[in-house]
Design a protein around this motif. Structure first.
Motif, PDB file in Angstrom:
ATOM      1  N   ALA A 194      44.948 -43.610  21.118  1.00  0.00           N
ATOM      2  CA  ALA A 194      46.117 -43.598  21.994  1.00  0.00           C
ATOM      3  C   ALA A 194      45.716 -43.781  23.453  1.00  0.00           C
ATOM      4  CB  ALA A 194      46.866 -42.279  21.816  1.00  0.00           C
ATOM      5  N   GLU A 251      44.126 -43.511  15.105  1.00  0.00           N
ATOM      6  CA  GLU A 251      44.871 -43.855  16.319  1.00  0.00           C
ATOM      7  C   GLU A 251      43.973 -43.685  17.539  1.00  0.00           C
ATOM      8  OE1 GLU A 251      48.401 -44.953  18.330  1.00  0.00           O
ATOM      9  OE2 GLU A 251      48.201 -44.676  16.175  1.00  0.00           O
ATOM     10  N   ASN A 270      49.053 -39.134  15.419  1.00  0.00           N
ATOM     11  CA  ASN A 270      50.193 -39.551  14.595  1.00  0.00           C
ATOM     12  C   ASN A 270      50.429 -38.627  13.398  1.00  0.00           C
ATOM     13  OD1 ASN A 270      48.205 -40.243  12.763  1.00  0.00           O
ATOM     14  ND2 ASN A 270      48.311 -42.420  13.220  1.00  0.00           N
TER      15      ASN A 270
END
Length: 108
Positions: free
Chosen positions: A14, A12, A86
């Motif tokens: 982000a 991820e 996550n």
């Protein structure tokens, strides 16, 4: 000593404050091959990377100094990475052997 190098897929990146952040934790442990007993571990490491562009590939490196009292035998080095964005986790385990005579390991 050895270097643990891990390449990641499906991590991820982000968005945070106009940047993209990759945030991971890594656990590195040594287990006996015979009975799966954990005989050594590094403190958990955390990696945080921020960039203007979303990362497409990512890797971690760690210098590992195995303990001098690790006895002769077969072991497994286990590395577990957790994507803290996550909470997904994956691990890999690599066999290795500690020998008394270094020439055995090099075939010389």
């Amino acid at each position: 000593r050895l270097v643990v190098y891990v390449e990641l897929d499906h991590f991820e990146a982000a968005p945070t404050s106009g940047l993209f952040q990759v945030k991971l934790s890594q656990e590195t442990e040594v287990y006996t091959e015979a009975d799966g007993l954990c005989v050594w571990r590094l403190p958990k490491a955390e990696f945080v990377d921020e960039s203007r562009n979303r990362r497409r590939d990512f890797f971690t490196t760690q210098l590992v100094r195995l303990p001098p009292n690790l006895g002769v035998g077969r072991y497994r080095l286990k590395v577990r990475l957790t994507d803290l964005a996550n909470n997904s986790c994956d691990e890999v385990s690599i066999p290795f052997q500690v020998v008394a005579d270094p020439t055995i390991a090099t075939g010389g």
